[in-house]
Write a protein that holds these residues in place. Structure first.
Motif, PDB file in Angstrom:
ATOM      1  N   LEU A  16       3.807  -3.491   0.101  1.00  0.00           N
ATOM      2  CA  LEU A  16       2.705  -3.271   1.358  1.00  0.00           C
ATOM      3  C   LEU A  16       2.119  -5.097   2.348  1.00  0.00           C
ATOM      4  CD1 LEU A  16       0.845  -1.484   3.850  1.00  0.00           C
ATOM      5  CD2 LEU A  16      -0.745  -1.699   1.971  1.00  0.00           C
ATOM      6  N   THR A  17       1.560  -5.865   1.576  1.00  0.00           N
ATOM      7  CA  THR A  17       0.977  -6.484   1.943  1.00  0.00           C
ATOM      8  C   THR A  17       2.017  -7.597   1.766  1.00  0.00           C
ATOM      9  OG1 THR A  17      -0.784  -6.911   0.136  1.00  0.00           O
ATOM     10  CG2 THR A  17      -0.325  -9.065   0.714  1.00  0.00           C
ATOM     11  N   LYS A  18       3.172  -8.000   1.071  1.00  0.00           N
ATOM     12  CA  LYS A  18       4.524  -8.721   1.801  1.00  0.00           C
ATOM     13  C   LYS A  18       4.546  -7.843   3.519  1.00  0.00           C
ATOM     14  CE  LYS A  18       7.305  -8.503  -1.378  1.00  0.00           C
ATOM     15  NZ  LYS A  18       8.613  -8.196  -2.316  1.00  0.00           N
ATOM     16  N   SER A  45      -6.675  -7.682  -0.296  1.00  0.00           N
ATOM     17  CA  SER A  45      -7.771  -6.962  -1.207  1.00  0.00           C
ATOM     18  C   SER A  45      -7.499  -6.174  -2.560  1.00  0.00           C
ATOM     19  CB  SER A  45      -8.413  -6.213  -0.516  1.00  0.00           C
ATOM     20  OG  SER A  45      -9.620  -5.277  -1.301  1.00  0.00           O
ATOM     21  N   ILE A  46      -5.719  -5.640  -1.502  1.00  0.00           N
ATOM     22  CA  ILE A  46      -5.803  -4.686  -2.666  1.00  0.00           C
ATOM     23  C   ILE A  46      -5.351  -4.375  -3.494  1.00  0.00           C
ATOM     24  CG2 ILE A  46      -4.042  -1.788  -1.944  1.00  0.00           C
ATOM     25  CD1 ILE A  46      -4.202  -2.220   1.068  1.00  0.00           C
ATOM     26  N   ALA A  69     -10.337  -0.791  -3.350  1.00  0.00           N
ATOM     27  CA  ALA A  69      -8.915  -1.012  -3.103  1.00  0.00           C
ATOM     28  C   ALA A  69      -8.159  -0.337  -2.383  1.00  0.00           C
ATOM     29  CB  ALA A  69      -7.890  -0.908  -4.340  1.00  0.00           C
ATOM     30  N   ASN A  70      -9.369   1.334  -1.782  1.00  0.00           N
ATOM     31  CA  ASN A  70      -8.612   2.733  -1.138  1.00  0.00           C
ATOM     32  C   ASN A  70      -9.789   1.868  -0.273  1.00  0.00           C
ATOM     33  OD1 ASN A  70      -7.265   4.527  -1.147  1.00  0.00           O
ATOM     34  ND2 ASN A  70      -9.479   5.874  -1.540  1.00  0.00           N
ATOM     35  N   GLU A 103       0.918   6.290   1.568  1.00  0.00           N
ATOM     36  CA  GLU A 103       1.232   6.381   0.547  1.00  0.00           C
ATOM     37  C   GLU A 103       0.530   5.934  -0.378  1.00  0.00           C
ATOM     38  OE1 GLU A 103       5.463   6.102  -2.496  1.00  0.00           O
ATOM     39  OE2 GLU A 103       5.315   4.855   0.204  1.00  0.00           O
ATOM     40  N   ILE A 104       0.182   4.635  -0.910  1.00  0.00           N
ATOM     41  CA  ILE A 104      -1.156   3.843  -1.624  1.00  0.00           C
ATOM     42  C   ILE A 104      -1.689   4.613  -1.883  1.00  0.00           C
ATOM     43  CG2 ILE A 104      -1.768   1.973  -2.351  1.00  0.00           C
ATOM     44  CD1 ILE A 104       0.508   0.398  -0.724  1.00  0.00           C
ATOM     45  N   GLN A 105      -2.833   5.328  -0.791  1.00  0.00           N
ATOM     46  CA  GLN A 105      -3.769   5.500  -0.960  1.00  0.00           C
ATOM     47  C   GLN A 105      -3.941   7.235  -1.555  1.00  0.00           C
ATOM     48  OE1 GLN A 105      -4.678   6.804   3.472  1.00  0.00           O
ATOM     49  NE2 GLN A 105      -5.446   4.452   3.681  1.00  0.00           N
ATOM     50  N   LYS A 106      -3.459   8.193  -1.180  1.00  0.00           N
ATOM     51  CA  LYS A 106      -2.390   9.033  -2.090  1.00  0.00           C
ATOM     52  C   LYS A 106      -2.955   8.654  -3.364  1.00  0.00           C
ATOM     53  CE  LYS A 106      -0.600  11.460   1.682  1.00  0.00           C
ATOM     54  NZ  LYS A 106       1.084  11.938   2.347  1.00  0.00           N
TER      55      LYS A 106
END
Length: 115
Positions: A16-18, A45-46, A69-70, A103-106
């Motif tokens: 995600l960061t990239k 930050s995540i 992170a969330n 997706e990352i949140q889930k």
């Protein structure tokens, strides 16, 4: 302690960061100290908080950093929506990144429940 490189949520957050860094390079130069800077900080930050939590001494500490992170992921999602709403970048380019963020949140929520 968890080996952070083996955590799928950390791997996805690096992805995600990239993607964020590539995306914000398309923002107008006058956003360099505005949205661009803020979006990069949220994205970084995540995985950073996931890594810090993984290196802590207890599951409760890990959960705390996953929670941070969330929060950053929701902040990032909001900023990505603003990019679309302000017509700064085409929705077709931003939407897949929003979906990765969701997706990352889930994953984060499920991981916290598992801990």
């Amino acid at each position: 302690m968890h080996k952070v490189e083996n955590l799928k949520i950390w791997q996805k957050s690096i992805e995600l960061t990239k993607a964020i860094y590539l995306l914000v390079s398309e923002l107008p130069i006058d956003e360099k100290f505005g949205l661009t800077s803020q979006i990069k900080r949220c994205a970084i930050s995540i995985p950073s908080n996931i890594a810090e939590g993984a290196g802590r001494n207890s599951q409760n500490e890990f959960k705390h950093f996953l929670s941070i992170a969330n929060g950053s992921s929701y902040e990032l999602q909001t900023q990505l929506i603003l990019i679309i709403e302000l017509n700064l970048i085409n929705k077709d380019k931003v939407q897949p990144i929003i979906e990765l963020c969701i997706e990352i949140q889930k994953m984060n929520y499920a991981f916290q429940q598992k801990l």
